[in-house]
Motif scaffolding. Structure first.
Motif, mmCIF file in Angstrom:
data_model
loop_
_atom_site.group_PDB
_atom_site.id
_atom_site.type_symbol
_atom_site.label_atom_id
_atom_site.label_comp_id
_atom_site.label_asym_id
_atom_site.label_seq_id
_atom_site.Cartn_x
_atom_site.Cartn_y
_atom_site.Cartn_z
ATOM 1 N N LEU A 77 0.917 -1.142 0.081
ATOM 2 C CA LEU A 77 -0.031 0.004 0.140
ATOM 3 C C LEU A 77 0.821 1.155 -0.047
ATOM 4 C CD1 LEU A 77 -2.965 -0.890 2.557
ATOM 5 C CD2 LEU A 77 -3.069 -1.095 0.088
ATOM 6 N N ASN A 78 1.942 1.429 0.694
ATOM 7 C CA ASN A 78 2.920 2.409 0.605
ATOM 8 C C ASN A 78 3.913 2.479 -0.611
ATOM 9 O OD1 ASN A 78 2.061 3.744 3.057
ATOM 10 N ND2 ASN A 78 2.817 1.882 4.335
ATOM 11 N N ASN A 79 3.704 1.543 -1.306
ATOM 12 C CA ASN A 79 4.523 1.572 -2.520
ATOM 13 C C ASN A 79 3.692 1.001 -3.847
ATOM 14 O OD1 ASN A 79 7.630 1.861 -1.508
ATOM 15 N ND2 ASN A 79 6.664 0.418 -0.174
ATOM 16 N N PRO A 80 2.810 1.735 -4.010
ATOM 17 C CA PRO A 80 1.984 1.478 -5.307
ATOM 18 C C PRO A 80 2.626 1.471 -6.637
ATOM 19 C CG PRO A 80 1.469 3.915 -4.399
ATOM 20 C CD PRO A 80 2.471 2.965 -3.451
ATOM 21 N N SER A 81 2.477 0.618 -7.603
ATOM 22 C CA SER A 81 2.738 0.727 -8.779
ATOM 23 C C SER A 81 2.315 2.065 -9.502
ATOM 24 C CB SER A 81 2.116 -0.279 -9.584
ATOM 25 O OG SER A 81 0.858 -0.151 -10.193
ATOM 26 N N VAL A 82 2.874 2.467 -10.531
ATOM 27 C CA VAL A 82 2.821 3.532 -11.347
ATOM 28 C C VAL A 82 1.222 3.627 -11.876
ATOM 29 C CG1 VAL A 82 3.149 5.079 -13.345
ATOM 30 C CG2 VAL A 82 5.015 3.958 -12.209
ATOM 31 N N TRP A 83 0.810 2.587 -12.172
ATOM 32 C CA TRP A 83 -0.397 2.333 -12.690
ATOM 33 C C TRP A 83 -1.679 2.460 -11.579
ATOM 34 C CZ3 TRP A 83 -2.478 -2.306 -16.333
ATOM 35 C CH2 TRP A 83 -3.830 -1.684 -17.064
ATOM 36 N N THR A 84 -1.229 1.929 -10.416
ATOM 37 C CA THR A 84 -1.967 1.767 -9.310
ATOM 38 C C THR A 84 -2.123 3.428 -8.738
ATOM 39 O OG1 THR A 84 -1.631 -0.349 -8.600
ATOM 40 C CG2 THR A 84 -2.375 1.448 -6.856
ATOM 41 N N ALA A 85 -0.994 4.044 -8.604
ATOM 42 C CA ALA A 85 -1.005 5.471 -8.241
ATOM 43 C C ALA A 85 -1.959 6.218 -9.158
ATOM 44 C CB ALA A 85 0.295 6.160 -8.222
ATOM 45 N N LYS A 86 -1.871 5.966 -10.585
ATOM 46 C CA LYS A 86 -2.605 6.914 -11.427
ATOM 47 C C LYS A 86 -4.211 6.426 -11.099
ATOM 48 C CE LYS A 86 -3.938 6.960 -16.333
ATOM 49 N NZ LYS A 86 -3.882 6.646 -17.673
ATOM 50 N N MET A 87 -4.610 5.403 -11.116
ATOM 51 C CA MET A 87 -5.892 4.911 -10.794
ATOM 52 C C MET A 87 -6.417 5.400 -9.467
ATOM 53 S SD MET A 87 -6.430 3.677 -13.721
ATOM 54 C CE MET A 87 -8.230 3.619 -13.379
ATOM 55 N N MET A 88 -5.674 5.386 -8.661
ATOM 56 C CA MET A 88 -6.359 5.998 -7.276
ATOM 57 C C MET A 88 -7.004 7.377 -7.243
ATOM 58 S SD MET A 88 -5.879 3.732 -5.006
ATOM 59 C CE MET A 88 -6.313 2.471 -6.044
ATOM 60 N N LYS A 89 -6.394 8.298 -8.045
ATOM 61 C CA LYS A 89 -7.011 9.550 -8.415
ATOM 62 C C LYS A 89 -8.507 9.605 -8.803
ATOM 63 C CE LYS A 89 -2.290 11.282 -9.539
ATOM 64 N NZ LYS A 89 -1.559 11.869 -10.419
ATOM 65 N N TYR A 90 -8.975 8.359 -9.286
ATOM 66 C CA TYR A 90 -10.302 8.325 -10.024
ATOM 67 C C TYR A 90 -11.213 7.952 -8.861
ATOM 68 C CZ TYR A 90 -7.923 9.079 -14.301
ATOM 69 O OH TYR A 90 -7.067 9.685 -15.426
ATOM 70 N N TYR A 91 -10.858 7.496 -7.578
ATOM 71 C CA TYR A 91 -11.781 6.867 -6.674
ATOM 72 C C TYR A 91 -12.395 7.821 -6.103
ATOM 73 C CZ TYR A 91 -9.946 1.987 -6.861
ATOM 74 O OH TYR A 91 -9.827 0.728 -7.293
ATOM 75 N N HIS A 92 -13.800 7.728 -5.890
ATOM 76 C CA HIS A 92 -14.508 8.505 -5.116
ATOM 77 C C HIS A 92 -15.380 7.838 -4.017
ATOM 78 C CE1 HIS A 92 -13.661 11.803 -7.929
ATOM 79 N NE2 HIS A 92 -14.129 11.198 -9.155
ATOM 80 N N GLY A 93 -15.673 8.398 -2.938
ATOM 81 C CA GLY A 93 -16.341 8.104 -1.764
ATOM 82 C C GLY A 93 -16.116 6.588 -1.437
ATOM 83 N N MET A 94 -14.710 6.167 -1.117
ATOM 84 C CA MET A 94 -14.193 4.967 -0.829
ATOM 85 C C MET A 94 -14.943 4.778 0.665
ATOM 86 S SD MET A 94 -12.738 2.054 -0.884
ATOM 87 C CE MET A 94 -11.505 1.990 -2.390
ATOM 88 N N ASN A 95 -15.493 3.389 0.900
ATOM 89 C CA ASN A 95 -15.801 2.997 2.108
ATOM 90 C C ASN A 95 -15.182 1.592 2.354
ATOM 91 O OD1 ASN A 95 -18.702 4.506 2.935
ATOM 92 N ND2 ASN A 95 -18.757 4.142 0.939
ATOM 93 N N ARG A 96 -14.321 1.482 3.167
ATOM 94 C CA ARG A 96 -13.323 0.404 3.341
ATOM 95 C C ARG A 96 -13.275 -0.356 4.878
ATOM 96 N NH1 ARG A 96 -7.387 1.191 3.870
ATOM 97 N NH2 ARG A 96 -6.189 -0.419 3.367
ATOM 98 N N GLY A 97 -13.565 -1.415 4.884
ATOM 99 C CA GLY A 97 -13.577 -2.039 6.359
ATOM 100 C C GLY A 97 -12.880 -3.550 6.278
#
Length: 231
Positions: A77-97
């Protein structure tokens, strides 16, 4: 056995409309494989609803809660791939448990599911837990069109990591009911009757979110190639 471990990570979120196609490709061809390579991750599944929000429900079945606080997962989680870092910007309203499994009935996962997220009214928590296990969920998996029913309760607070900082602070998940089946109509009837919002609120559920999803992709640890750490 329907689920593969004693705990699960439950996520519900939306993706920016212009990134949905890339998100699904990334999630199927990189992210699921990456997560399944982490020790203790057993199966990941992505579900979606084109008619409701949040659009996505993702579940990662893990061997135990400790998997979700162990260094192999946190390091990823603290070393995301380049593609993962890009995709994280498109997330909205994350609910995580990070949830422990407290009830499970049936076998396998159907292609449709009813996902219910809520909190228990503190005054009715004990009675609600008993009603769910002894009556509401006990024999659901035997009904025509359904195959499995599960209850989860949040048991661990996720740490803030680089992935979360990119997408913004997540909201939490408290209690979760998940019922899967092969017949969409049977799942819909369940949402309108035995596990309707009205019925669940009558038994002490509050802040309830109900949604029907269809599975898009499921991947287990046994289906991927795991790099040899000695290489």
């Amino acid at each position: 056995m329907a689920l593969l471990g004693e705990a699960a990570m439950i996520l519900a979120f939306d993706i920016a409309p212009n990134a949905i196609s890339e998100h699904d490709h990334w999630h199927s061809h990189e992210h699921l494989h990456e997560r399944m390579s982490i020790p203790g991750f057993l199966r990941g599944s992505r579900w979606s609803s084109k008619d409701s929000s949040p659009r996505y429900f993702v579940m990662y079945e893990v061997s135990d809660l400790e998997t979700l606080s162990a260094s192999p997962y946190l390091d990823r989680l603290n070393n995301p791939s380049v593609w993962t870092a890009k995709m994280m910007k498109y997330y909205h309203g994350m609910n995580r448990g990070f949830c422990r499994l407290v009830f499970s009935g049936g076998y396998g996962l159907g292609s449709y599911c009813l996902l219910l997220r809520f909190s228990p009214d503190p005054e009715h928590e004990v009675a609600l837990r008993d009603w769910l296990a002894r009556k509401a969920l006990a024999s659901l998996h035997k009904k025509t069109g359904l195959v499995s029913a599960h209850q989860f309760e949040a048991a661990l607070t996720p740490e803030m990591t680089k992935e979360q900082r990119i997408r913004g602070k997540d909201s939490g998940v408290d209690w979760v009911l998940l019922v899967t089946g092969y017949d969409k109509d049977a799942v819909g009837e369940l949402a309108a009757a035995e596990l309707s919002v009205t019925e669940l609120e009558r038994h002490g559920c509050i802040n309830l979110v109900s949604c029907i999803y269809q599975m898009e992709h499921s991947l287990s640890r046994t289906e991927i190639e795991i790099p040899d750490s000695t290489d």
